[in-house]
Design a protein around this motif. Structure first.
Motif, PDB file in Angstrom:
ATOM      1  N   ILE A   1      -6.364   1.075  -3.454  1.00  0.00           N
ATOM      2  CA  ILE A   1      -7.336   2.128  -3.140  1.00  0.00           C
ATOM      3  C   ILE A   1      -6.900   2.894  -1.901  1.00  0.00           C
ATOM      4  CG2 ILE A   1      -9.753   2.585  -2.600  1.00  0.00           C
ATOM      5  CD1 ILE A   1     -10.377  -0.076  -4.129  1.00  0.00           C
ATOM      6  N   ARG A   2      -6.409   2.167  -0.921  1.00  0.00           N
ATOM      7  CA  ARG A   2      -5.903   2.817   0.287  1.00  0.00           C
ATOM      8  C   ARG A   2      -4.741   3.755  -0.042  1.00  0.00           C
ATOM      9  NH1 ARG A   2      -2.729  -0.769   4.387  1.00  0.00           N
ATOM     10  NH2 ARG A   2      -1.356   0.892   5.108  1.00  0.00           N
ATOM     11  N   GLY A   3      -3.858   3.308  -0.934  1.00  0.00           N
ATOM     12  CA  GLY A   3      -2.733   4.146  -1.319  1.00  0.00           C
ATOM     13  C   GLY A   3      -3.168   5.428  -2.002  1.00  0.00           C
ATOM     14  N   VAL A   4      -4.169   5.329  -2.876  1.00  0.00           N
ATOM     15  CA  VAL A   4      -4.671   6.521  -3.572  1.00  0.00           C
ATOM     16  C   VAL A   4      -5.273   7.503  -2.573  1.00  0.00           C
ATOM     17  CG1 VAL A   4      -6.349   7.373  -5.257  1.00  0.00           C
ATOM     18  CG2 VAL A   4      -5.045   5.296  -5.741  1.00  0.00           C
ATOM     19  N   VAL A   5      -6.042   6.990  -1.625  1.00  0.00           N
ATOM     20  CA  VAL A   5      -6.657   7.859  -0.619  1.00  0.00           C
ATOM     21  C   VAL A   5      -5.587   8.503   0.257  1.00  0.00           C
ATOM     22  CG1 VAL A   5      -8.151   7.884   1.419  1.00  0.00           C
ATOM     23  CG2 VAL A   5      -8.853   6.645  -0.631  1.00  0.00           C
TER      24      VAL A   5
ATOM     25  N   VAL B   1       0.189  10.688 -12.957  1.00  0.00           N
ATOM     26  CA  VAL B   1      -0.561   9.428 -12.890  1.00  0.00           C
ATOM     27  C   VAL B   1      -2.044   9.774 -12.952  1.00  0.00           C
ATOM     28  CG1 VAL B   1      -1.216   7.493 -11.415  1.00  0.00           C
ATOM     29  CG2 VAL B   1       1.192   8.103 -11.676  1.00  0.00           C
ATOM     30  N   VAL B   2      -2.737   9.205 -13.931  1.00  0.00           N
ATOM     31  CA  VAL B   2      -4.143   9.573 -14.155  1.00  0.00           C
ATOM     32  C   VAL B   2      -5.120   8.461 -13.804  1.00  0.00           C
ATOM     33  CG1 VAL B   2      -3.600  11.312 -15.900  1.00  0.00           C
ATOM     34  CG2 VAL B   2      -3.946   8.917 -16.607  1.00  0.00           C
ATOM     35  N   ALA B   3      -4.634   7.232 -13.699  1.00  0.00           N
ATOM     36  CA  ALA B   3      -5.512   6.100 -13.388  1.00  0.00           C
ATOM     37  C   ALA B   3      -4.657   4.933 -12.941  1.00  0.00           C
ATOM     38  CB  ALA B   3      -6.352   5.710 -14.597  1.00  0.00           C
TER      39      ALA B   3
ATOM     40  N   ALA C   1       0.834  -1.199   0.000  1.00  0.00           N
ATOM     41  CA  ALA C   1       0.000   0.000   0.000  1.00  0.00           C
ATOM     42  C   ALA C   1       0.869   1.250   0.000  1.00  0.00           C
ATOM     43  CB  ALA C   1      -0.936  -0.022   1.203  1.00  0.00           C
ATOM     44  N   ALA C   2       2.022   1.182   0.669  1.00  0.00           N
ATOM     45  CA  ALA C   2       2.940   2.327   0.679  1.00  0.00           C
ATOM     46  C   ALA C   2       3.448   2.635  -0.722  1.00  0.00           C
ATOM     47  CB  ALA C   2       4.105   2.051   1.630  1.00  0.00           C
ATOM     48  N   PHE C   3       3.715   1.584  -1.518  1.00  0.00           N
ATOM     49  CA  PHE C   3       4.124   1.827  -2.900  1.00  0.00           C
ATOM     50  C   PHE C   3       3.030   2.563  -3.655  1.00  0.00           C
ATOM     51  CE2 PHE C   3       3.614   0.633  -7.333  1.00  0.00           C
ATOM     52  CZ  PHE C   3       4.813   1.098  -7.869  1.00  0.00           C
ATOM     53  N   TRP C   4       1.784   2.111  -3.515  1.00  0.00           N
ATOM     54  CA  TRP C   4       0.697   2.733  -4.265  1.00  0.00           C
ATOM     55  C   TRP C   4       0.423   4.156  -3.786  1.00  0.00           C
ATOM     56  CZ3 TRP C   4      -0.018   0.960  -8.750  1.00  0.00           C
ATOM     57  CH2 TRP C   4       0.189  -0.393  -9.021  1.00  0.00           C
ATOM     58  N   ARG C   5       0.702   4.443  -2.522  1.00  0.00           N
ATOM     59  CA  ARG C   5       0.589   5.822  -2.054  1.00  0.00           C
ATOM     60  C   ARG C   5       1.615   6.702  -2.755  1.00  0.00           C
ATOM     61  NH1 ARG C   5       3.773   7.957   1.374  1.00  0.00           N
ATOM     62  NH2 ARG C   5       4.303   5.988   2.401  1.00  0.00           N
TER      63      ARG C   5
END
Length: 341
Positions: A180-184, A163-165, A151-155
């Protein structure tokens, strides 16, 4: 990128080949026309379903060019054009330049070639490509070359401005939630659109409200669309199901028959993606449906050793008979000659 954020059906574009494994431009063009007329909101080209080996075959630019030109000539509406980007940083940067020069709006960034890199290296790589073209992230399942990412990577990834999507295809609910957690956590929910690539949960992804807590308050995100190899076949029905799922999600009432439809789509995907043989025939299965409809002439893939898995044809027979409402055979039959003209 407004239409990408709004949500769309984006088929992963297959590759039409002659029996001698040369590009069949007529049928490649027919496929693009089919997707446009089926109501797809965009095309993803040069991705896994297109076969990564187009690069070694010298077909990357010709295939991207043909899809872009066909979409521009055939569609009466703007189409979201997404190019697959692979390899190390130098290769992915070159491919981004090709895609950008052909008018593609974004690149779907595969990290599979950087399998030994740590997450810091993956972020530096992603930043370098995002400097060249808007980026769609790609969480690929391990069975076909992906890797687990935190999740840290995706954050950190979602915090990259261009990054658009993100296409989520880990086929794993825990890891889908990590994205999803990373995006939030990156506070990027208004910039980064979520797309499903989870072929085992397509409709459920589209109707589920994902509620994450940030600073003591709930933040809700929705998966707006899909970028799927599964949607390269029976696309007209995919467009209809996407519209129905979005309408139900917005109404806040998910009918039981839509949930039942999800399980039928998953069962059908198991046949098309050759789940029984660990996804060995996941490209060939979609080709087989398109061949039966007449959109493809044959089952030729770039790798002569690749094809349908043992028992896969019978599984496609089974789901086709069990769920005729998932197929768009009549639509294809009605328009095939026009698409092939």
């Amino acid at each position: 990128m407004k239409s990408l954020r709004a949500g769309a059906v984006i088929p992963a574009h297959p590759l039409a080949l002659t029996p001698s494994r040369a590009l069949d431009e007529r049928r490649q063009r027919a496929l693009s026309r089919y997707y446009v007329d089926a109501g797809a909101g965009g095309l993803a080209v040069g991705v896994h379903t297109t076969q990564f080996a187009i690069r070694e075959a010298g077909l990357y630019e010709p295939v991207l060019r043909l899809a872009a030109e066909t979409a521009a000539d055939w569609a009466s509406r703007p189409m979201i054009m997404i190019a697959g980007l692979c390899g190390g940083t130098d290769q992915a940067r070159r491919e981004a330049g090709v895609a950008r020069s052909l008018g593609y709006h974004a690149g779907l960034l595969s990290l599979a070639a950087l399998g030994q890199a740590d997450e810091d290296e993956l972020i530096r790589h992603s930043e370098a490509i995002a400097a060249e073209i808007p980026v769609v992230g790609f969480y690929l399942q391990r069975a076909v070359g992906g890797r687990d990412l935190s999740a840290a990577f995706w954050r950190r990834f979602a915090a990259i401005e261009n990054v658009v999507a993100i296409k989520m295809a880990p086929f794993d609910r825990y890891r889908t939630i990590d994205v999803i957690r990373g995006v939030v956590e990156a506070r990027a929910e208004d910039r980064v659109a979520l797309y499903t690539g989870n072929d085992d949960h397509i409709l459920l992804d589209l109707v589920t409200p994902f509620r994450m807590v940030r600073d003591g308050e709930e933040v809700e995100m929705r998966i707006r669309g899909g970028l799927l190899g599964h949607w390269s076949a029976w696309t007209k029905r995919a467009v209809e199901m996407h519209a129905r799922a979005r309408a139900a999600a917005e109404a806040g009432a998910i009918p039981a028959d839509l949930l039942a439809l999800d399980s039928q789509v998953t069962d059908a995907n198991g046949a098309l993606f050759d789940v029984r043989n660990d996804f060995a025939g996941c490209i060939a299965g979609c080709h087989e449906v398109l061949r039966r409809q007449g959109l493809l002439e044959n089952m030729a893939l770039l790798d002569p050793e690749e094809g349908l898995g043992p028992g896969q044809a019978a599984e496609i027979d089974r789901v086709s008979a069990a769920y005729p409402h998932l197929a768009d055979d009549a639509f294809v039959k009605e328009n095939l000659d026009r698409w092939l003209s």
